[in-house]
Design an enzyme around this catalytic site. Structure first.
Site, PDB file in Angstrom:
ATOM      1  N   GLU A  43       0.854  -1.203   0.000  1.00 25.61           N
ATOM      2  CA  GLU A  43       0.000   0.000   0.000  1.00 25.61           C
ATOM      3  C   GLU A  43       0.879   1.238   0.000  1.00 25.61           C
ATOM      4  OE1 GLU A  43      -2.844  -0.367   3.196  1.00 25.61           O
ATOM      5  OE2 GLU A  43      -3.921  -1.958   2.173  1.00 25.61           O
ATOM      6  N   HIS A  47      -9.199   9.443   2.741  1.00 27.39           N
ATOM      7  CA  HIS A  47      -8.723   8.372   1.862  1.00 27.39           C
ATOM      8  C   HIS A  47      -8.896   8.851   0.424  1.00 27.39           C
ATOM      9  CE1 HIS A  47      -8.086   4.487   0.024  1.00 27.39           C
ATOM     10  NE2 HIS A  47      -7.837   3.945   1.205  1.00 27.39           N
TER      11      HIS A  47
END
Ligand code: FAD
Ligand code: SIN
Length: 521
Positions: free
Chosen positions: A112, A233
């Site tokens: 990630e 996000h």
């Protein structure tokens, strides 16, 4: 529900459940949770749990990436505990029954943003659901833990400690369908109530994330830190709505690329890691691209990922996007940023201790200092495990020496008999936070937000005095107070760092602001 227990745990996400399991052999534990057992941010976690488990990885590398994302504010002792103890806690979760995705006879490790190695342990793209399932099943084996669903913690109860200070002696809890809270006394209280994403109009968080724990701790006088660092996000599916569907960062980890609507990839203009840059960089870049182009969303192009990898690794995202009319196997999908995680919270040491005696906090409600000004992806499930474990280790040897306070009858909580509809204020609050206190801030917008929130707080306080207590009214009170803490902290940080970007103070100021923003005594 009993009026007295040894340990009172508020919240049934990963933090509350892991802690409850650890202390269960040492006393009677009550877990109070305001919806059904698994309903929590944890339950929706997709990407996974970061831990240095690969042969080419180490706690030192994990620490380096965590510090780099945290923009100078990570607490070194907390980060060291996180990365060193993390791998063993993940193994412990596996031994409790969590089934994570395997590859080549070992754990499959995803990647990630901001991570220099593959280190994300996951259960396909439904990691949180697997964590909740395994912890709830393990707890079901214990005779000493009782979980009380649909019970909402209202406030903490304090008692004088006889030396001029106070100790946390339990909590007021609203049972289902009632309008008068009950007092539950305990030797120690663990706050594990999660985050406050619902304070924003567009969020990946479920409806439970209303900042109840931070607001309760604030009202009780505990120290609260770093509330300005709200993480957005970068990739929620468009339209985001009030409960956005997340497209995991792991999708970019496998190769997906962010593009403008005209097809141009833009992230390499902002960071050497391009689409895999840390979240603050990617969310701010998308915000800028959208403002420049006037487009409502950017595109996530998944064509660099092999279809079998998409089917294997992201079955839930594939199905959910399909159900909403998008086919990520054949076309780019529309994404926008949405509020996702609160890096700040109730200030704790590395054993979960808050500034109030016998009040502990772990998980998203806490500010251990691990995340600094920006959380590294998939570090929060790990943080919850590591610090819940450490809190249990501190509490267990002391538990017997702490007295259960007298269950004095509840006084001073009268409320009224009027009915108050909190829905319009909740919607207004969420819109104003999105418009005025979002990814890009300014002094003028923060001042305007502060005034509007003060008016709303006055109205809600009056409603609390005159009206029947309902969970919705209590949540509104907590959301408004969290909004106020976010705004006050953002106003006091006159610089841009990590997740706090202010147009009037666009640079980092290490002279004045290389420190936490602390509210409370
Ligand atoms: P939660 O899991 O939110 O649990 C809070 C609990 O407290 C709930 O049971 C709630 O009902 C209860 N509660 C709240 N208020 C009260 C009250 N007043 N009275 C009683 N009970 C109350 N992090 C990662 O590390 N990896 C990921 O892949 C990841 N993916 C994510 C995906 C999504 C969509 C979201 C929303 C978050 C994700 N995160 C991820 C963040 C992570 O899931 C959370 O930070 C973490 O799960 C928080 O755990 P917690 O136990 O502290 O709180
Ligand atoms: C994700 O899967 O992108 C969420 C990971 C996180 O919030 O840490």
């Amino acid at each position: 529900m009993r009026d007295e227990v040894d340990v009172l745990v508020l919240g049934s996400g990963i933090a509350g459940l892991f802690f409850a399991l650890k202390v269960a052999p040492y006393g009677r534990v009550a877990v109070v949770t305001k919806k059904d057992q698994p309903e929590s941010n944890t339950n929706y976690a997709q990407g996974g749990i970061a831990a240095a488990l690969a042969p080419d990885d180490s706690p030192a590398l994990h620490a380096r990436d965590t510090f780099s994302a945290g923009a100078g504010l990570c607490h070194a002792d907390a980060v060291r505990a996180l990365v060193r103890e993390g791998p063993a806690r993940v193994r412990e979760l596996i031994s409790l029954g969590a089934r994570f995705t395997q590859r080549d006879n070992g754990l499959s490790l995803g990647r990630e943003g901001g991570h220099s190695r593959r280190r994300i342990v996951h259960a396909a793209d439904l990691t949180g659901r697997e964590v909740e399932r395994s912890l709830l099943e393990a707890i079901a084996q214990s005779d000493s833990v009782e979980i009380h669903e649909n019970h909402m913690a209202v406030d903490l109860v304090l008692e004088h400690d006889g030396r001029g200070g106070s100790v946390c002696a339990g909590a007021l809890v609203l049972p289902p369908g009632e309008s008068t809270p009950r007092r539950i006394s305990a030797r120690v209280v663990m706050l594990a109530t999660g985050g406050c994403g619902q304070v924003y109009a567009h969020t990946t968080n479920p409806a439970i994330a209303t900042g109840d724990g931070v607001a309760m701790a604030y009202r009780a006088g505990a120290r609260i830190a770093n509330m300005e660092f709200v993480q957005f996000h970068p990739t929620a599916l468009y339209p985001a709505g009030d409960r956005a569907f997340l497209i995991s960062e792991a999708v970019r980890g496998e190769g997906a690329i962010l593009r403008r609507l005209d097809g141009t990839a833009f992230m390499d203009r902002y960071h050497p890691l391009a689409s895999l840059a840390p979240r603050d960089v990617v969310a701010q870049a998308i915000d800028r691209e959208l403002k420049e182009s006037g487009d409502p969303f950017v595109l996530l192009d998944c064509s660099p990922i092999r279809p079998d990898v998409i089917r294997d690794h992201f079955p839930n995202i594939l199905a959910e996007t399909k159900a909403r009319g998008f086919d990520m196997l054949h076309e780019p999908i529309p994404v926008v940023p949405a509020a996702h995680y609160e890096c700040g919270g109730v200030l704790t040491d590395t054993s979960g201790r808050t500034s109030l005696s016998r009040l502990y906090a772990v998980g998203e409600v806490a500010c251990t200092g691990v995340h600094g000004a920006n959380r590294l992806a998939s570090n929060s499930l790990l943080e919850a495990l590591v610090f819940a474990g450490r809190a249990a280790e501190r509490i267990i040897p002391r538990l017997g020496g702490w007295r259960i306070p007298d269950s004095a009858p509840l006084s001073g909580w009268t409320g009224g008999d009027r009915t108050f509809d909190p829905a319009p204020d909740r919607a207004r609050l969420r819109e104003l936070m999105w418009e005025l206190v979002g990814i890009v801030r300014s002094d003028e917008r923060l001042t305007e937000a502060s005034g509007l929130l003060a008016e709303m707080n006055t109205r809600v306080s009056a409603a609390m005095a005159e009206s029947l207590l309902t969970p919705e009214l209590l949540e509104l009170r907590n959301l408004v107070q969290c909004g106020q803490m976010i705004v006050a902290s953002a106003i006091s940080r006159a610089e841009s760092r990590g997740l706090n970007f202010n147009l009037d103070h666009p640079c980092r100021d290490n002279e004045s602001f290389l420190r936490d923003t602390v509210i409370g005594a």
